[in-house]
Motif scaffolding. Structure first.
Motif, PDB file in Angstrom:
ATOM      1  N   ASP A 202       0.804  -1.213   0.000  1.00 46.28           N
ATOM      2  CA  ASP A 202       0.000   0.000   0.000  1.00 46.28           C
ATOM      3  C   ASP A 202       0.843   1.272   0.000  1.00 46.28           C
ATOM      4  N   ARG A 203       1.877   1.312   0.848  1.00 46.77           N
ATOM      5  CA  ARG A 203       2.700   2.520   0.924  1.00 46.77           C
ATOM      6  C   ARG A 203       3.444   2.774  -0.385  1.00 46.77           C
ATOM      7  N   LEU A 204       3.943   1.708  -0.996  1.00 47.90           N
ATOM      8  CA  LEU A 204       4.643   1.847  -2.280  1.00 47.90           C
ATOM      9  C   LEU A 204       3.696   2.351  -3.358  1.00 47.90           C
ATOM     10  N   MET A 205       2.491   1.768  -3.425  1.00 49.11           N
ATOM     11  CA  MET A 205       1.537   2.178  -4.457  1.00 49.11           C
ATOM     12  C   MET A 205       1.093   3.622  -4.263  1.00 49.11           C
ATOM     13  N   ILE A 206       0.903   4.022  -3.018  1.00 53.11           N
ATOM     14  CA  ILE A 206       0.550   5.422  -2.747  1.00 53.11           C
ATOM     15  C   ILE A 206       1.675   6.336  -3.201  1.00 53.11           C
ATOM     16  N   ALA A 207       2.929   5.946  -2.909  1.00 53.96           N
ATOM     17  CA  ALA A 207       4.079   6.752  -3.321  1.00 53.96           C
ATOM     18  C   ALA A 207       4.149   6.865  -4.843  1.00 53.96           C
ATOM     19  N   LEU A 208       3.887   5.758  -5.554  1.00 52.26           N
ATOM     20  CA  LEU A 208       3.911   5.788  -7.018  1.00 52.26           C
ATOM     21  C   LEU A 208       2.815   6.698  -7.569  1.00 52.26           C
ATOM     22  N   LEU A 209       1.640   6.630  -6.972  1.00 53.46           N
ATOM     23  CA  LEU A 209       0.532   7.491  -7.401  1.00 53.46           C
ATOM     24  C   LEU A 209       0.828   8.957  -7.120  1.00 53.46           C
ATOM     25  N   GLN A 210       1.444   9.213  -5.979  1.00 50.58           N
ATOM     26  CA  GLN A 210       1.826  10.594  -5.662  1.00 50.58           C
ATOM     27  C   GLN A 210       2.889  11.088  -6.634  1.00 50.58           C
ATOM     28  N   GLY A 211       3.831  10.227  -6.988  1.00 51.71           N
ATOM     29  CA  GLY A 211       4.839  10.599  -7.968  1.00 51.71           C
ATOM     30  C   GLY A 211       4.227  10.889  -9.323  1.00 51.71           C
ATOM     31  N   LEU A 212       3.235  10.079  -9.725  1.00 52.05           N
ATOM     32  CA  LEU A 212       2.552  10.307 -10.992  1.00 52.05           C
ATOM     33  C   LEU A 212       1.799  11.640 -10.967  1.00 52.05           C
ATOM     34  N   THR A 213       1.176  11.946  -9.841  1.00 51.81           N
ATOM     35  CA  THR A 213       0.482  13.230  -9.690  1.00 51.81           C
ATOM     36  C   THR A 213       1.434  14.386  -9.923  1.00 51.81           C
ATOM     37  N   LEU A 214       2.587  14.344  -9.272  1.00 49.73           N
ATOM     38  CA  LEU A 214       3.573  15.417  -9.409  1.00 49.73           C
ATOM     39  C   LEU A 214       4.091  15.516 -10.843  1.00 49.73           C
ATOM     40  N   ALA A 215       4.344  14.369 -11.480  1.00 49.98           N
ATOM     41  CA  ALA A 215       4.868  14.369 -12.842  1.00 49.98           C
ATOM     42  C   ALA A 215       3.863  14.980 -13.822  1.00 49.98           C
ATOM     43  N   LEU A 216       2.594  14.622 -13.684  1.00 50.55           N
ATOM     44  CA  LEU A 216       1.573  15.152 -14.590  1.00 50.55           C
ATOM     45  C   LEU A 216       1.346  16.641 -14.368  1.00 50.55           C
ATOM     46  N   LEU A 217       1.363  17.071 -13.107  1.00 55.98           N
ATOM     47  CA  LEU A 217       1.222  18.504 -12.839  1.00 55.98           C
ATOM     48  C   LEU A 217       2.423  19.270 -13.376  1.00 55.98           C
ATOM     49  N   ALA A 218       3.603  18.668 -13.253  1.00 58.22           N
ATOM     50  CA  ALA A 218       4.800  19.299 -13.815  1.00 58.22           C
ATOM     51  C   ALA A 218       4.683  19.430 -15.332  1.00 58.22           C
ATOM     52  N   TRP A 219       4.120  18.435 -15.970  1.00 63.48           N
ATOM     53  CA  TRP A 219       3.915  18.475 -17.426  1.00 63.48           C
ATOM     54  C   TRP A 219       3.014  19.654 -17.800  1.00 63.48           C
ATOM     55  N   VAL A 220       1.943  19.843 -17.006  1.00 65.00           N
ATOM     56  CA  VAL A 220       1.057  20.991 -17.232  1.00 65.00           C
ATOM     57  C   VAL A 220       1.844  22.290 -17.091  1.00 65.00           C
ATOM     58  N   GLY A 221       2.661  22.366 -16.030  1.00 60.66           N
ATOM     59  CA  GLY A 221       3.445  23.574 -15.813  1.00 60.66           C
ATOM     60  C   GLY A 221       4.395  23.874 -16.955  1.00 60.66           C
ATOM     61  N   LEU A 222       4.997  22.835 -17.525  1.00 64.60           N
ATOM     62  CA  LEU A 222       5.903  23.024 -18.650  1.00 64.60           C
ATOM     63  C   LEU A 222       5.160  23.452 -19.912  1.00 64.60           C
ATOM     64  N   ARG A 223       4.017  22.815 -20.171  1.00 63.52           N
ATOM     65  CA  ARG A 223       3.245  23.132 -21.374  1.00 63.52           C
ATOM     66  C   ARG A 223       2.744  24.576 -21.346  1.00 63.52           C
ATOM     67  N   LEU A 224       2.390  25.049 -20.142  1.00 67.86           N
ATOM     68  CA  LEU A 224       1.818  26.390 -20.018  1.00 67.86           C
ATOM     69  C   LEU A 224       2.854  27.433 -19.620  1.00 67.86           C
ATOM     70  N   ALA A 225       4.111  27.001 -19.471  1.00 64.91           N
ATOM     71  CA  ALA A 225       5.200  27.904 -19.085  1.00 64.91           C
ATOM     72  C   ALA A 225       4.848  28.686 -17.820  1.00 64.91           C
ATOM     73  N   LEU A 226       4.334  27.976 -16.834  1.00 59.41           N
ATOM     74  CA  LEU A 226       4.022  28.617 -15.560  1.00 59.41           C
ATOM     75  C   LEU A 226       5.322  28.972 -14.843  1.00 59.41           C
ATOM     76  N   GLY A 227       5.274  30.022 -14.071  1.00 58.27           N
ATOM     77  CA  GLY A 227       6.489  30.560 -13.474  1.00 58.27           C
ATOM     78  C   GLY A 227       6.900  29.889 -12.178  1.00 58.27           C
ATOM     79  N   GLY A 228       7.827  30.557 -11.484  1.00 58.95           N
ATOM     80  CA  GLY A 228       8.445  29.991 -10.292  1.00 58.95           C
ATOM     81  C   GLY A 228       7.467  29.695  -9.167  1.00 58.95           C
ATOM     82  N   PHE A 229       6.423  30.498  -9.027  1.00 53.28           N
ATOM     83  CA  PHE A 229       5.453  30.249  -7.956  1.00 53.28           C
ATOM     84  C   PHE A 229       4.792  28.882  -8.115  1.00 53.28           C
TER      85      PHE A 229
END
Length: 296
Positions: free
Chosen positions: A215-242
Motif C-alpha cells: 500500500d505505501r509503495l503504491m501510494i508513493a507511485l501514485l503521488q509521484g505520478l500526480t507530481l509528474a503530470l502537474l509538472a507536465w502541465v506547468g511546462l506546457r503552459l510555461a508557468l512561473g516559479g510560484f
C-alpha cells in the motif's frame, strides 16, 4: 426495538442531515474544491469571471453533499459494522431511506440548475458527472478499484471548468484530470487504510485491500505520478516559479504523509488523508500566484 424511536423531531434533526451531507466535515469539500479551482484559474489564465467562480464553488458544495448522501445510502447495511461509520444517521435509522433519496434528488437538481447558467457544452458534461457521483459508492461491491471511480467523479469538475470558461477541453485539462485521478486514488487509499480491518471482515473492496502490504509503495507511485503530470502541465503552459514552488510544497506534504502511514495505524492514516487538504491548497496557491494579473 422500533428504530423510529431513535429519530429526533423538528430542528433537532438538523445535525443528522448535516452529518448525512458531511457539511459538518468539510475535508471532502476542500479535496473537491482545490482541483476545481486549479482548472478555473488555468482555463481563465488568471482570475475567472465572478459568476463562473460562484457557480463552481456552489456546485462543489452541492455535489459533494449529494455524493455523501448516495454513499451512505449505498452503505446503509454495512456502515453499522464499521467502527468509523457505525453512528451514521442512515445506519442508525435516524434518517430514513426515503428522506435520503429526497435530499439527494434536491441537491442534484440544485446543482443542475446552476450549470444551466454556463453553456450547453458544460450542461452536457455535467450529466456524466452525475452518473459518476451516483455509481461510485456501489463499485466497492464489484471491484477493488472503487477509488478509481471516486477519482473520476472528483476530477470531472476539471473538464467542466474548461468547458464553462473556454467552451472546449484542451489537452492540459485532461492532464490535470489524470493528475487529480492519481492523487485521489492515493489519498483515498490512505483513507481506506483506516477501515481495512473492518472491510476485510464484511467483504468490502478497496485499493487498500487490493494493495495489501504494498500500500505505501503504491501510494508513493501514485503521488509521484500526480507530481509528474502537474509538472507536465506547468511546462506546457510555461508557468512561473510560484507554480514550481507550490508543486515542491505538495511533494513535501506527500513525504510527510508517507511518514504518517509507515506503521499503518488507523489514526495516523486518517491524519495523512486530512493532510491532503494542504497538498491541494499549495498547488492552487502556486497556480494563482503564477497567473496573477499584471499590475499594468
Amino acid at each position: 426495538m422500533d428504530r423510529t424511536l431513535l429519530r429526533p423531531t423538528g430542528l433537532s434533526r438538523l445535525p443528522d442531515f448535516l452529518h448525512l451531507t458531511r457539511l459538518d466535515r468539510p475535508i471532502g469539500t476542500w479535496l473537491l474544491m482545490w482541483p476545481t479551482l486549479w482548472a478555473l484559474w488555468v482555463a481563465a489564465v488568471g482570475i475567472p469571471e465572478r459568476h463562473v467562480l460562484l457557480i463552481f464553488v456552489a456546485g462543489v458544495y452541492l455535489m459533494r453533499a449529494a455524493g455523501c448522501v448516495v454513499n451512505d445510502y449505498a452503505d446503509r447495511h454495512f456502515d453499522g459494522h464499521v467502527k468509523r461509520t457505525k453512528n451514521r444517521p442512515l445506519a442508525t435509522g435516524r434518517i430514513t431511506e426515503g428522506e435520503a433519496q429526497v435530499v439527494f434528488a434536491t441537491l442534484v437538481i440544485a446543482a443542475f440548475v446552476l450549470v444551466w447558467f454556463t453553456n450547453l457544452f458544460t450542461v452536457m458534461l455535467s450529466l456524466v458527472g452525475v452518473v459518476l457521483a451516483f455509481i461510485y459508492p456501489f463499485m466497492k461491491r464489484y471491484t477493488h478499484l472503487p477509488q478509481l471511480f471516486l477519482g473520476a467523479a472528483f476530477s470531472w469538475a476539471i473538464p467542466m471548468a474548461f468547458g464553462a470558461v473556454l467552451g472546449e477541453i484542451p489537452p492540459e485539462a485532461w492532464l490535470l484530470f489524470t493528475a487529480n485521478v492519481a492523487w485521489t486514488v492515493a489519498y483515498d487509499t490512505e483513507y481506506a487504510m483506516v477501515d481495512r480491518d473492518d472491510d476485510l471482515k464484511i467483504g468490502i473492496k478497496s485499493t487498500a485491500v487490493l494493495f495489501g502490504r504494498a500500500d505505501r509503495l503504491m501510494i508513493a507511485l501514485l503521488q509521484g505520478l500526480t507530481l509528474a503530470l502537474l509538472a507536465w502541465v506547468g511546462l506546457r503552459l510555461a508557468l512561473g516559479g510560484f507554480f514550481w514552488l507550490g508543486l515542491a510544497a505538495m511533494a513535501a506534504t506527500f513525504v510527510h504523509q508517507q511518514v504518517l502511514i509507515r506503521h499503518r495505524e488507523r489514526e495516523r492514516c486518517f491524519q495523512a488523508f486530512l493532510n491532503n487538504h494542504w497538498s491541494g491548497l499549495l498547488v492552487f496557491a502556486g497556480i494563482a500566484l503564477a497567473l496573477w494579473p499584471n499590475a499594468s
